[in-house]
Design a protein around this motif. Structure first.
Motif, PDB file in Angstrom:
ATOM      1  N   GLY A  60       0.913  -1.117  -0.047  1.00 28.68           N
ATOM      2  CA  GLY A  60      -0.049   0.042   0.085  1.00 28.68           C
ATOM      3  C   GLY A  60       0.663   1.280  -0.006  1.00 28.68           C
ATOM      4  O   GLY A  60       1.856   1.168  -0.034  1.00 28.68           O
ATOM      5  N   GLU A  61       0.162   2.250   0.108  1.00 25.91           N
ATOM      6  CA  GLU A  61       0.800   3.879   0.134  1.00 25.91           C
ATOM      7  C   GLU A  61       1.644   4.048   1.292  1.00 25.91           C
ATOM      8  O   GLU A  61       1.348   3.824   2.495  1.00 25.91           O
ATOM      9  CB  GLU A  61      -0.272   4.711  -0.312  1.00 25.91           C
ATOM     10  N   LEU A  62       2.970   4.591   0.728  1.00 31.93           N
ATOM     11  CA  LEU A  62       3.797   4.934   2.090  1.00 31.93           C
ATOM     12  C   LEU A  62       3.583   6.423   2.394  1.00 31.93           C
ATOM     13  O   LEU A  62       3.479   7.189   1.333  1.00 31.93           O
ATOM     14  CB  LEU A  62       5.217   4.767   1.557  1.00 31.93           C
ATOM     15  N   SER A  63       3.698   6.753   3.464  1.00 32.53           N
ATOM     16  CA  SER A  63       3.632   8.060   3.814  1.00 32.53           C
ATOM     17  C   SER A  63       5.176   8.516   4.159  1.00 32.53           C
ATOM     18  O   SER A  63       5.844   7.675   4.210  1.00 32.53           O
ATOM     19  CB  SER A  63       2.863   8.614   5.014  1.00 32.53           C
ATOM     20  N   ALA A  64       5.588   9.821   4.365  1.00 29.56           N
ATOM     21  CA  ALA A  64       6.711  10.163   4.658  1.00 29.56           C
ATOM     22  C   ALA A  64       7.086   9.528   6.025  1.00 29.56           C
ATOM     23  O   ALA A  64       8.200   9.113   6.258  1.00 29.56           O
ATOM     24  CB  ALA A  64       7.031  11.701   4.947  1.00 29.56           C
ATOM     25  N   ALA A  65       6.199   9.187   6.964  1.00 26.80           N
ATOM     26  CA  ALA A  65       6.463   8.740   8.378  1.00 26.80           C
ATOM     27  C   ALA A  65       6.839   7.359   8.295  1.00 26.80           C
ATOM     28  O   ALA A  65       7.581   6.853   8.910  1.00 26.80           O
ATOM     29  CB  ALA A  65       5.146   9.147   9.352  1.00 26.80           C
ATOM     30  N   SER A  66       5.810   6.530   7.431  1.00 32.81           N
ATOM     31  CA  SER A  66       5.858   5.053   7.392  1.00 32.81           C
ATOM     32  C   SER A  66       7.385   4.939   6.410  1.00 32.81           C
ATOM     33  O   SER A  66       7.909   3.916   6.878  1.00 32.81           O
ATOM     34  CB  SER A  66       4.806   4.572   6.692  1.00 32.81           C
ATOM     35  N   LEU A  67       7.625   5.723   5.862  1.00 33.32           N
ATOM     36  CA  LEU A  67       8.794   5.378   5.026  1.00 33.32           C
ATOM     37  C   LEU A  67      10.025   5.586   6.041  1.00 33.32           C
ATOM     38  O   LEU A  67      10.946   4.640   5.783  1.00 33.32           O
ATOM     39  CB  LEU A  67       8.769   6.411   3.795  1.00 33.32           C
ATOM     40  N   ALA A  68      10.073   6.641   6.702  1.00 31.78           N
ATOM     41  CA  ALA A  68      11.050   6.759   7.561  1.00 31.78           C
ATOM     42  C   ALA A  68      11.242   5.757   8.543  1.00 31.78           C
ATOM     43  O   ALA A  68      12.307   5.419   8.893  1.00 31.78           O
ATOM     44  CB  ALA A  68      10.726   8.246   8.460  1.00 31.78           C
ATOM     45  N   SER A  69      10.177   5.121   9.035  1.00 31.25           N
ATOM     46  CA  SER A  69      10.134   4.008  10.022  1.00 31.25           C
ATOM     47  C   SER A  69      10.710   2.883   9.444  1.00 31.25           C
ATOM     48  O   SER A  69      11.579   2.146   9.893  1.00 31.25           O
ATOM     49  CB  SER A  69       8.966   3.890  10.391  1.00 31.25           C
ATOM     50  N   LYS A  70      10.443   2.603   7.916  1.00 29.82           N
ATOM     51  CA  LYS A  70      11.064   1.291   7.384  1.00 29.82           C
ATOM     52  C   LYS A  70      12.680   1.624   6.947  1.00 29.82           C
ATOM     53  O   LYS A  70      13.403   0.513   7.210  1.00 29.82           O
ATOM     54  CB  LYS A  70      10.335   1.305   5.888  1.00 29.82           C
ATOM     55  N   LEU A  71      12.968   2.863   6.558  1.00 31.09           N
ATOM     56  CA  LEU A  71      14.114   3.077   6.489  1.00 31.09           C
ATOM     57  C   LEU A  71      15.355   3.025   7.686  1.00 31.09           C
ATOM     58  O   LEU A  71      16.351   2.754   7.679  1.00 31.09           O
ATOM     59  CB  LEU A  71      14.578   4.379   6.047  1.00 31.09           C
ATOM     60  N   ALA A  72      14.509   3.281   8.786  1.00 34.11           N
ATOM     61  CA  ALA A  72      15.254   3.224  10.169  1.00 34.11           C
ATOM     62  C   ALA A  72      15.552   1.480  10.363  1.00 34.11           C
ATOM     63  O   ALA A  72      16.745   1.139  11.085  1.00 34.11           O
ATOM     64  CB  ALA A  72      14.430   3.620  11.274  1.00 34.11           C
ATOM     65  N   SER A  73      14.844   0.663   9.811  1.00 27.34           N
ATOM     66  CA  SER A  73      15.263  -0.722   9.990  1.00 27.34           C
ATOM     67  C   SER A  73      16.261  -1.099   9.106  1.00 27.34           C
ATOM     68  O   SER A  73      16.958  -2.044   9.281  1.00 27.34           O
ATOM     69  CB  SER A  73      14.005  -1.654   9.483  1.00 27.34           C
ATOM     70  N   LEU A  74      16.869  -0.278   8.211  1.00 29.32           N
ATOM     71  CA  LEU A  74      17.940  -0.539   7.332  1.00 29.32           C
ATOM     72  C   LEU A  74      19.214   0.049   8.079  1.00 29.32           C
ATOM     73  O   LEU A  74      20.381  -0.195   7.438  1.00 29.32           O
ATOM     74  CB  LEU A  74      17.738   0.160   6.117  1.00 29.32           C
ATOM     75  N   ARG A  75      19.189   0.784   9.201  1.00 28.92           N
ATOM     76  CA  ARG A  75      20.032   1.450   9.931  1.00 28.92           C
ATOM     77  C   ARG A  75      19.937   0.957  11.103  1.00 28.92           C
ATOM     78  O   ARG A  75      19.692   1.900  12.023  1.00 28.92           O
ATOM     79  CB  ARG A  75      20.008   3.077   9.657  1.00 28.92           C
ATOM     80  N   PRO A  76      20.611  -0.261  11.671  1.00 34.61           N
ATOM     81  CA  PRO A  76      20.365  -0.531  12.937  1.00 34.61           C
ATOM     82  C   PRO A  76      21.024   0.342  13.739  1.00 34.61           C
ATOM     83  O   PRO A  76      20.770   0.372  14.886  1.00 34.61           O
ATOM     84  CB  PRO A  76      20.785  -2.039  12.946  1.00 34.61           C
ATOM     85  N   SER A  77      22.155   0.767  13.477  1.00 37.68           N
ATOM     86  CA  SER A  77      23.213   1.564  14.407  1.00 37.68           C
ATOM     87  C   SER A  77      22.494   3.022  14.564  1.00 37.68           C
ATOM     88  O   SER A  77      22.855   3.570  15.556  1.00 37.68           O
ATOM     89  CB  SER A  77      24.357   2.009  13.736  1.00 37.68           C
ATOM     90  N   ALA A  78      21.398   3.077  14.149  1.00 39.90           N
ATOM     91  CA  ALA A  78      20.672   4.429  14.532  1.00 39.90           C
ATOM     92  C   ALA A  78      19.785   4.436  15.790  1.00 39.90           C
ATOM     93  O   ALA A  78      19.325   5.381  16.122  1.00 39.90           O
ATOM     94  CB  ALA A  78      19.793   4.811  13.055  1.00 39.90           C
ATOM     95  N   GLY A  79      19.724   3.401  16.170  1.00 41.45           N
ATOM     96  CA  GLY A  79      18.934   3.091  17.538  1.00 41.45           C
ATOM     97  C   GLY A  79      17.281   3.285  17.146  1.00 41.45           C
ATOM     98  O   GLY A  79      16.795   3.864  18.115  1.00 41.45           O
ATOM     99  N   ALA A  80      16.836   2.825  16.313  1.00 42.11           N
ATOM    100  CA  ALA A  80      15.444   2.813  16.192  1.00 42.11           C
ATOM    101  C   ALA A  80      14.672   2.249  17.275  1.00 42.11           C
ATOM    102  O   ALA A  80      15.067   0.927  17.405  1.00 42.11           O
ATOM    103  CB  ALA A  80      14.901   2.335  14.625  1.00 42.11           C
ATOM    104  N   PRO A  81      13.745   2.713  17.853  1.00 38.18           N
ATOM    105  CA  PRO A  81      13.155   1.701  18.847  1.00 38.18           C
ATOM    106  C   PRO A  81      12.406   0.587  18.310  1.00 38.18           C
ATOM    107  O   PRO A  81      12.007   0.313  17.387  1.00 38.18           O
ATOM    108  CB  PRO A  81      11.954   2.732  19.508  1.00 38.18           C
ATOM    109  N   ALA A  82      12.521  -0.458  19.199  1.00 36.91           N
ATOM    110  CA  ALA A  82      11.857  -1.524  19.106  1.00 36.91           C
ATOM    111  C   ALA A  82      10.218  -1.579  18.928  1.00 36.91           C
ATOM    112  O   ALA A  82       9.866  -0.900  19.735  1.00 36.91           O
ATOM    113  CB  ALA A  82      12.273  -2.728  20.017  1.00 36.91           C
ATOM    114  N   GLY A  83       9.535  -2.293  18.181  1.00 39.39           N
ATOM    115  CA  GLY A  83       8.294  -2.407  18.049  1.00 39.39           C
ATOM    116  C   GLY A  83       7.583  -1.524  16.975  1.00 39.39           C
ATOM    117  O   GLY A  83       6.539  -1.508  16.856  1.00 39.39           O
TER     118      GLY A  83
END
Length: 278
Positions: free
Chosen positions: A251-274
């Protein structure tokens, strides 16, 4: 498998898993409480509602700066932006509260939830065993007609692969968000794989929309969608630098949902679990 086609509709597999688990939970809970004539269907419905609301509110709160310029988009749950951890905690908290208030509800509720969790786990595990997490190797072509593949474009970087078509309204709505991300996220390779259209059609759409995209590829037989198990457009796949599939979005990505997905590609960025937006 990412989606299942039911007539003209494509439903995410995660939604179907949740539905199956809920039906099992309701059925087992009903059996456990039939002597006392107690069912748990209404409790499960309340848990689902509480979980979805809290998961959405938590996601919006975390990515509030991204939503700030378009506040109405906070209400548009089609972008799939949910924070799973808080949502599950809210649903279980409601179940505990209802069980505390109604002692007779405890046994059927616990039994039903356990059965539903086992069903979800079994189905999820089965699907994971059938997944193809590696980067697909099928042949694609550039707009100029040159043969290429996803691995050649990745060049050791994380890869975002967007499956789209010019006739698809949500594809058109999300394209500016992806185009902006491609310009901004230089450490990630974005690839746009057109499904089922020829070069002239794809180029005409890009020119009309003044979309300056790199790495636009053609998949005239829509083979990539079939290989990754998705019959829905748009579909976006997120691969890490090792070519392993780490996340997906239907489905359609918003800027926020895309940012959350990109965070999963950068584990060192410390994205929160969940954080989840499938």
């Amino acid at each position: 498998m990412l989606s299942v086609n039911l007539g003209p509709f494509a439903l995410p597999v995660n939604v179907l898993l949740l539905l199956a688990a809920g039906l099992v939970a309701a059925g087992v809970g009903h059996m456990a409480g039939r002597r006392q004539k107690i069912g748990i269907g209404s409790v499960l419905g309340d848990m689902l509602l509480a979980g979805v609301l809290v998961a959405r509110i938590a996601f919006v709160a975390f990515w509030f700066d991204t939503y700030r310029n378009t506040p109405w988009s906070m209400l548009d749950i089609r972008d799939g932006g949910f924070m799973i951890g808080p949502g599950v905690a809210a649903a279980l908290g409601l179940a505990l509260w209802r069980g505390w208030r109604q002692p007779a509800l405890r046994k059927p509720l616990i039994t039903g939830l356990a059965a539903g969790a086992l069903m979800w786990g079994a189905l999820f595990g089965t699907l994971r065993l059938t997944e193809k997490p590696a980067l697909p190797t099928l042949a694609l072509t550039t707009l100029a007609g040159a043969p290429t593949g996803l691995a050649a474009l990745a060049d050791g970087k994380p890869l975002v692969v967007n499956l789209w078509a010019s006739w698809c309204p949500p594809c058109r709505r999300e394209m500016p968000v992806l185009a902006a991300a491609q310009q901004r996220e230089t450490g990630v390779r974005f690839v746009f794989v057109n499904q089922g259209e020829d070069a002239a059609t794809a180029q005409r759409y890009l020119s009309a929309g003044r979309l300056d995209l790199a790495n636009v590829l053609l998949d005239p037989d829509a083979a990539l969608g079939r290989e990754v198990g998705s019959g829905a457009l748009p579909t976006t796949l997120f691969y890490n630098a090792n070519g392993q599939l780490v996340d997906t979005h239907l489905g359609e990505l918003s800027a926020a949902s895309l940012a959350s997905k990109l965070a999963s590609l950068r584990p060192s960025a410390g994205a929160p679990a969940g954080i989840e937006s499938r």
